[in-house]
Design a protein around this motif. Structure first.
Motif, PDB file in Angstrom:
ATOM      1  N   GLY A  46       0.819  -1.204   0.000  1.00  0.00           N
ATOM      2  CA  GLY A  46       0.000   0.000   0.000  1.00  0.00           C
ATOM      3  C   GLY A  46       0.856   1.259   0.000  1.00  0.00           C
ATOM      4  O   GLY A  46       2.050   1.208  -0.332  1.00  0.00           O
ATOM      5  N   GLU A  47       0.232   2.373   0.371  1.00  0.00           N
ATOM      6  CA  GLU A  47       0.938   3.659   0.310  1.00  0.00           C
ATOM      7  C   GLU A  47       1.688   3.970   1.599  1.00  0.00           C
ATOM      8  O   GLU A  47       2.899   4.093   1.631  1.00  0.00           O
ATOM      9  CB  GLU A  47      -0.085   4.773   0.110  1.00  0.00           C
ATOM     10  CG  GLU A  47      -0.660   4.818  -1.268  1.00  0.00           C
ATOM     11  CD  GLU A  47      -1.749   5.870  -1.381  1.00  0.00           C
ATOM     12  OE1 GLU A  47      -2.560   5.750  -2.292  1.00  0.00           O
ATOM     13  OE2 GLU A  47      -1.784   6.803  -0.551  1.00  0.00           O
ATOM     14  N   ALA A  48       0.891   4.145   2.655  1.00  0.00           N
ATOM     15  CA  ALA A  48       1.451   4.569   3.933  1.00  0.00           C
ATOM     16  C   ALA A  48       0.420   4.262   5.012  1.00  0.00           C
ATOM     17  O   ALA A  48      -0.779   4.187   4.733  1.00  0.00           O
ATOM     18  CB  ALA A  48       1.736   6.071   3.900  1.00  0.00           C
ATOM     19  N   GLU A  53      -3.439   2.137  11.684  1.00  0.00           N
ATOM     20  CA  GLU A  53      -2.177   1.429  11.472  1.00  0.00           C
ATOM     21  C   GLU A  53      -1.089   2.031  12.352  1.00  0.00           C
ATOM     22  O   GLU A  53      -0.280   1.323  12.956  1.00  0.00           O
ATOM     23  CB  GLU A  53      -1.760   1.519   9.991  1.00  0.00           C
ATOM     24  CG  GLU A  53      -2.642   0.734   9.039  1.00  0.00           C
ATOM     25  CD  GLU A  53      -4.001   1.373   8.758  1.00  0.00           C
ATOM     26  OE1 GLU A  53      -4.133   2.608   8.956  1.00  0.00           O
ATOM     27  OE2 GLU A  53      -4.929   0.651   8.343  1.00  0.00           O
ATOM     28  N   PRO A  59       0.098  -2.829   9.172  1.00  0.00           N
ATOM     29  CA  PRO A  59      -0.528  -2.244   7.984  1.00  0.00           C
ATOM     30  C   PRO A  59      -1.960  -2.737   7.788  1.00  0.00           C
ATOM     31  O   PRO A  59      -2.300  -3.859   8.184  1.00  0.00           O
ATOM     32  CB  PRO A  59       0.362  -2.741   6.837  1.00  0.00           C
ATOM     33  CG  PRO A  59       0.999  -3.983   7.345  1.00  0.00           C
ATOM     34  CD  PRO A  59       1.116  -3.834   8.838  1.00  0.00           C
ATOM     35  N   PHE A  60      -2.786  -1.920   7.198  1.00  0.00           N
ATOM     36  CA  PHE A  60      -4.154  -2.285   6.797  1.00  0.00           C
ATOM     37  C   PHE A  60      -4.958  -2.954   7.919  1.00  0.00           C
ATOM     38  O   PHE A  60      -5.381  -4.100   7.789  1.00  0.00           O
ATOM     39  CB  PHE A  60      -4.122  -3.157   5.522  1.00  0.00           C
ATOM     40  CG  PHE A  60      -3.814  -2.367   4.276  1.00  0.00           C
ATOM     41  CD1 PHE A  60      -4.809  -1.629   3.651  1.00  0.00           C
ATOM     42  CD2 PHE A  60      -2.527  -2.315   3.749  1.00  0.00           C
ATOM     43  CE1 PHE A  60      -4.530  -0.873   2.512  1.00  0.00           C
ATOM     44  CE2 PHE A  60      -2.234  -1.559   2.616  1.00  0.00           C
ATOM     45  CZ  PHE A  60      -3.245  -0.833   2.007  1.00  0.00           C
ATOM     46  N   SER A  64      -9.991   0.157   5.331  1.00  0.00           N
ATOM     47  CA  SER A  64      -9.528  -0.440   4.069  1.00  0.00           C
ATOM     48  C   SER A  64      -8.917  -1.814   4.320  1.00  0.00           C
ATOM     49  O   SER A  64      -8.956  -2.684   3.436  1.00  0.00           O
ATOM     50  CB  SER A  64      -8.567   0.477   3.313  1.00  0.00           C
ATOM     51  OG  SER A  64      -7.619   1.026   4.151  1.00  0.00           O
ATOM     52  N   ASN A  86       3.772  -1.305   3.265  1.00  0.00           N
ATOM     53  CA  ASN A  86       3.536  -0.038   2.576  1.00  0.00           C
ATOM     54  C   ASN A  86       4.849   0.491   2.020  1.00  0.00           C
ATOM     55  O   ASN A  86       5.922   0.088   2.469  1.00  0.00           O
ATOM     56  CB  ASN A  86       2.982   0.996   3.561  1.00  0.00           C
ATOM     57  CG  ASN A  86       1.542   0.732   3.933  1.00  0.00           C
ATOM     58  OD1 ASN A  86       0.676   0.690   3.072  1.00  0.00           O
ATOM     59  ND2 ASN A  86       1.282   0.532   5.215  1.00  0.00           N
ATOM     60  N   HIS A 170      -6.563   1.303  -5.007  1.00  0.00           N
ATOM     61  CA  HIS A 170      -6.378   1.288  -3.554  1.00  0.00           C
ATOM     62  C   HIS A 170      -7.729   1.020  -2.876  1.00  0.00           C
ATOM     63  O   HIS A 170      -8.725   1.668  -3.223  1.00  0.00           O
ATOM     64  CB  HIS A 170      -5.815   2.628  -3.083  1.00  0.00           C
ATOM     65  CG  HIS A 170      -5.298   2.542  -1.685  1.00  0.00           C
ATOM     66  ND1 HIS A 170      -6.128   2.436  -0.607  1.00  0.00           N
ATOM     67  CD2 HIS A 170      -4.036   2.510  -1.204  1.00  0.00           C
ATOM     68  CE1 HIS A 170      -5.390   2.344   0.489  1.00  0.00           C
ATOM     69  NE2 HIS A 170      -4.118   2.392   0.150  1.00  0.00           N
TER      70      HIS A 170
HETATM   71  N1  URA Z   1      -3.751   2.554   3.489  1.00  0.00           N
HETATM   72  C1  URA Z   1      -2.506   2.168   3.119  1.00  0.00           C
HETATM   73  O1  URA Z   1      -2.044   2.480   2.039  1.00  0.00           O
HETATM   74  N2  URA Z   1      -1.820   1.460   3.960  1.00  0.00           N
HETATM   75  C2  URA Z   1      -2.273   1.076   5.138  1.00  0.00           C
HETATM   76  O2  URA Z   1      -1.548   0.394   5.856  1.00  0.00           O
HETATM   77  C3  URA Z   1      -3.579   1.476   5.496  1.00  0.00           C
HETATM   78  C4  URA Z   1      -4.295   2.219   4.658  1.00  0.00           C
END
Ligand code: URA
Length: 199
Positions: A46-48, A53, A59-60, A64, A86, A170
């Motif tokens: 993912g992004e960040a 998180e 993550p995640f 989402s 991420n 995403h």
């Molecule tokens: N969105 C992301 O890109 N990463 C995460 O860990 C949570 C939401």
């Protein structure tokens, strides 16, 4: 010879020791390095980290993440079967997009992470993640189309990784957009056939 887990632990520590993106490190609660199976054939990127998180260190795990878990279940997989991380490993303040220099700062660490895990398939979540590996593509055109690539993982090194990259929308964006949500679900459903072909 260090185990994969030891190498990942050392890599995580090196992000702290190297003071990568000190401003983000300062404003975030903690580093969100990655989670899941360290031998996974499939890595999702993912992004960040977002708020949840950042608080939980994984993550995640927010809205989402819940959607991602549902899609994994839909294809007969669980989070424990994959590795999730991420690009940027600290939460950007107010969930703003990661800046180009932040993505650049974390790229060598992401590459090392992949070098240790050695996945066969990389599922990129969102355009930031896709553009890390496929800089010229547009997510609106490239989503759902697997690309076989040879990634260079270290500068000035022969070290490469042959993988299939599967660009997806995403889940956070797709959650609030009905058409994109269905597209993401349809694209996600293609993952088992990619794994079958390549493993
Ligand atoms: N969105 C992301 O890109 N990463 C995460 O860990 C949570 C939401």
């Amino acid at each position: 010879m260090a185990t994969k887990q030891q190498r990942l632990d050392d890599l995580k520590q090196s992000i702290i020791d190297d003071k990568v993106t000190p401003e983000l490190a300062e404003s975030a609660t903690q580093l969100v390095f990655g989670d899941g199976k360290i031998d996974a054939a499939v890595v999702l990127i993912g992004e960040a980290p977002g708020k949840n998180e950042d608080l939980q260190g994984k993550p995640f795990v927010g809205a989402s993440g819940k959607f991602l878990n549902e899609m994994l279940e839909m294809i007969g997989m669980q989070r424990e079967d994959v590795y999730i991380t991420n690009i940027v490993k600290y939460r950007p303040p107010d969930n703003r997009d990661p800046k180009p220099e932040e993505k650049k700062a974390f790229l060598p660490y992401l590459q090392s992470q992949l070098e240790i895990i050695q996945p066969k398939v990389i599922v990129t979540l969102g355009r930031h993640s896709m553009n890390c590996f496929l800089p010229d593509l547009q997510i609106s055109k490239a989503h759902g189309q697997p690309k076989r690539v040879r990634l260079s993982l270290k500068e000035n090194s022969e070290d490469t990784l042959e993988v299939v990259i599967m660009p997806l929308y995403h889940p956070a964006a797709a959650l609030y957009n009905g058409a994109q949500r269905q597209t993401l679900i349809d694209d996600f459903a293609l993952i088992p056939s990619i794994i079958k072909k390549i493993t």
